[in-house]
Design an enzyme around this catalytic site. Structure first.
Site, PDB file in Angstrom:
ATOM      1  N   THR B 162      -6.359   9.131   2.936  1.00  0.00           N
ATOM      2  CA  THR B 162      -5.741  10.325   3.523  1.00  0.00           C
ATOM      3  C   THR B 162      -4.602  10.722   2.599  1.00  0.00           C
ATOM      4  OG1 THR B 162      -4.324   8.940   4.934  1.00  0.00           O
ATOM      5  CG2 THR B 162      -6.340   9.807   5.917  1.00  0.00           C
ATOM      6  N   LYS B 188      -7.578   1.531   2.603  1.00  0.00           N
ATOM      7  CA  LYS B 188      -6.651   2.660   2.538  1.00  0.00           C
ATOM      8  C   LYS B 188      -5.418   2.299   3.368  1.00  0.00           C
ATOM      9  CE  LYS B 188      -6.058   6.144   4.797  1.00  0.00           C
ATOM     10  NZ  LYS B 188      -4.907   5.874   5.705  1.00  0.00           N
ATOM     11  N   THR B 199      -2.136   4.697   8.748  1.00  0.00           N
ATOM     12  CA  THR B 199      -3.201   3.802   9.206  1.00  0.00           C
ATOM     13  C   THR B 199      -3.763   2.985   8.052  1.00  0.00           C
ATOM     14  OG1 THR B 199      -3.899   5.082  11.102  1.00  0.00           O
ATOM     15  CG2 THR B 199      -5.613   3.801   9.996  1.00  0.00           C
ATOM     16  N   GLU B 281       5.105   4.192   1.694  1.00  0.00           N
ATOM     17  CA  GLU B 281       5.711   5.517   1.570  1.00  0.00           C
ATOM     18  C   GLU B 281       7.064   5.443   0.875  1.00  0.00           C
ATOM     19  OE1 GLU B 281       3.572   7.259   5.547  1.00  0.00           O
ATOM     20  OE2 GLU B 281       5.604   6.508   5.670  1.00  0.00           O
ATOM     21  N   ASN B 404       8.462  11.659   5.492  1.00  0.00           N
ATOM     22  CA  ASN B 404       8.305  11.639   6.943  1.00  0.00           C
ATOM     23  C   ASN B 404       9.186  12.621   7.690  1.00  0.00           C
ATOM     24  OD1 ASN B 404       6.298   9.509   7.529  1.00  0.00           O
ATOM     25  ND2 ASN B 404       7.713   8.301   6.284  1.00  0.00           N
ATOM     26  N   SER B 409       4.278  17.568   9.764  1.00  0.00           N
ATOM     27  CA  SER B 409       2.889  17.106   9.693  1.00  0.00           C
ATOM     28  C   SER B 409       2.065  17.833  10.733  1.00  0.00           C
ATOM     29  CB  SER B 409       2.831  15.601   9.887  1.00  0.00           C
ATOM     30  OG  SER B 409       3.568  15.211  11.008  1.00  0.00           O
TER      31      SER B 409
END
Lengths: 409, 409
Positions: B162, B188, B199, B281, B404, B409
């Site tokens: 993703t 992933k 995820t 991240e 974030n 999002s």
């Protein structure tokens, strides 16, 4: 430690007018513990008969001053007492020297004010792992004693700041049988620039006349819904300290069952707790997380803290993003009981999700508009039972990273 | 979701050469689940006799696909099987429609490949709370079937991304009784830009011949020291899925007691777990947190995770600050057994603190110099017992906040 460069956008407009509490006097001096050119030691002198209660960090690596306070709290005494606090050095993780330094300070205060050493409570806040230069503190005790003043509580609030962007105070006055009973408190915590720990220190004074055991049970109970219900970043200080002193100066006897006094003490504690969150590192939003419909009170607290501590929820709040999926995630990971299809999520009064999915009445623009406010409510109803809880937190912003990563502490 | 703009600085140089695993073939297509112009659905076809084991998120709000997999895993069957995964939509918190959508996909795959529906395992990753457009997936099944290819595992690794900044794969080959047994896996997770959940999805294939129950017990055991030992930000996905398929294509029987196979499977799982952290991240540092001398294995894990999840520790790492006081703080708050005066802290081989204080041999410049490295070890010995544990994490940077908070999002 870095310089305090600006005040939190969530700060109140001014430090409040705190009343004189009969039986307490304050002094603050610049002792040069670490900072130059600012007051960094405060002394509070408590009249004979004052009851003292306390709550402390549960950290396994707590500081020497906390360990010393914990030994002393819980004993009844009619003697005078004192509270001495320094900023700039936490005297934590300083090995055997930590206890030696704490004792040097409390012994000197006891001698100076002619109170038992077992009634001298100390706190230290600042850098970890450096020896406390206790002689700089004890060298100033006579000067502190000479300045003791019942009106100087605002100086105490200033002196205990480390990296706080504003001094924190709160007060309430109630009437009992036609007589005024006053409560005044000061706090420090969650300062702005390059802290090590964001230690929280709170000192509350009342002229109520109260048995120590009654005061302790009341403080312990109220602590759970006030200071234990706030979180900035889930990290816990080695030095967190809350001390409450009841001098009896009003001549009004109060017990743990006195509803008006309990409410007033709760309000002072909650207001100070909220002020700590409002000075959260990098905070731009003040967030109330309310969980209702939980299977138990413990579950409600666990869910509320999982939401309040979630970095993904906190960054969404910072980004003014009504990202309810992250709230679902936090509930799911908390480990407490939840049923996806029974829970509902509200941002303020806006019903966002229910019955396991986004609400048919929810419009993303309403959520996005709500999130632009400075004070936010995230309300989750679990639909499982009657238990509920509320905690308070702030958002997670670039300011937090700047404060904690960009500066070497 | 935002665009993937750059690759994590912790990424390996290239995707590895993964061997063909006899008994598995792969295909990937662009189905337009959410993204345009990229492959977003992958299909793996497993030969009859393949044993399938799995481990899933423990979230109370887990996704429809996870719930479906959990019902199916744990049954023995000699029939063929399939794994189907879509990126772009998590099919999580989609109410009753979630299960309907999952069943629509798994039923269509079963019919297309002529395998029992109970042997079709699906995963969905992407945004939460939006209905899965399952017809876009089922419309592509014939095309996927036509493309099935034993060498196309790299396409599978690409299709399940993703917001990952790089595709993730790992492999090991061992020799048993003169015959090669191969393991190849893809993963992933913890992508770079504007994820909802980060995820983690992992699919591992081996041509070992193995009883399902043996495979499951091995996978469950190894999961604890690999995927359960990583953390990026303490948040837990609603969709985390690990599936391991043993096709038997090598003709080599392996049991849960086979030490070389266990080691090889462990290594593939650990390598994939580390790759997920390396794509954390905003990550700029890869951090191993090792706790030894703990009173129990549980205590070792609790301390290690308290350190690895502490925002103050993670921001110190980001700032290349050898701030061992924050490590002391994290140990203190964890709730597991610790004694301030018995623990020692090392950054790499550098002894930083012992006997409740900074080590007399420690020089701050050594610590500061060490922290400039990209791969770091924080080692705490508690001095209480023989239990130990190791977990892996990354630092907490402005990149995390940007990803974030700054993007909606």
């Amino acid at each position: 430690m870095g310089e305090i460069t600006h005040v939190s956008p969530l700060a109140p407009e001014a430090f409040p007018d705190l009343p004189v509490i009969e039986g307490v006097s304050f002094a603050a001096v610049a002792a040069g513990v670490k900072y130059a050119d600012r007051k960094d030691v405060m002394l509070a002198h408590l009249a004979p008969g004052t009851a003292v209660a306390g709550v402390f960090t549960r950290s396994a690596t707590r500081s020497a001053a906390v360990l010393d306070c914990q030994e002393k709290i819980g004993h009844d005494s009619a003697a005078g007492a004192a509270i001495v606090v320094n900023a700039g050095n936490a005297n934590a993780f300083t090995g055997k020297n930590g206890a030696t330094a704490t004792k040097a300070v409390t012994n000197a205060v006891a001698a100076c004010l002619d109170v038992p050493e077992g009634r001298v409570f100390s706190s230290s806040t600042g850098v970890i792992g450096e020896p406390l230069p206790h002689d700089r503190i004890t060298a100033k005790l006579e000067a502190l004693k000479a300045q003791l003043d019942p009106t100087a509580i605002d100086q105490a609030a200033e002196a205990i700041r480390t990296t706080d962007t504003f001094a924190k105070g709160a007060t309430r006055t109630i009437e009992v049988d036609g007589k005024a009973v006053k409560i005044a408190g000061v706090a420090k915590g969650s300062g702005m620039i390059a802290p090590d720990m964001a230690t929280m220190l709170v000192y509350i004074f009342t002229d109520a006349a109260m048995q120590r055991a009654d005061l302790q049970s009341l403080v312990s109970e109220l602590n759970q819904s006030t200071f234990n219900a706030i979180t900035v970043d889930s990290d816990t200080s080695t030095s967190d300290t809350l001390l409450v002193a009841a001098t009896g100066g009003s001549g009004v006897e109060v017990t743990a069952d006195s509803a008006p006094f309990k409410q007033a003490l709760h309000d002072v504690m909650q207001e100070l707790a909220h002020l700590v969150v409002r000075d959260g590192e990098g905070a731009t939003k003040f967030v109330e997380v309310r969980v209702t419909g939980a299977a138990s009170a413990d579950d409600a607290r666990i869910h509320a803290m999982a939401i309040a501590n979630s970095p993904l929820v906190k960054t969404a709040v910072a980004g003014e993003d009504p990202n309810w999926g992250r709230v679902v995630m936090a509930i799911g990971k908390s480990g407490a009981a939840a049923d996806r299809d029974l829970l509902s999520i509200r941002f303020g009064d806006i019903l966002v999700a229910e019955q396991g999915w986004v609400s048919p009445t929810y419009k993303e623009e309403d959520g996005a508009n709500y999130m632009t406010q400075q004070e936010l409510l995230i309300h989750v109803d679990l639909g499982l039972g009657d238990a509920e809880d509320t905690v308070w937190t702030c958002d997670l912003t670039h300011g937090y990273i700047t404060i904690n990563a960009d500066y070497r502490s």
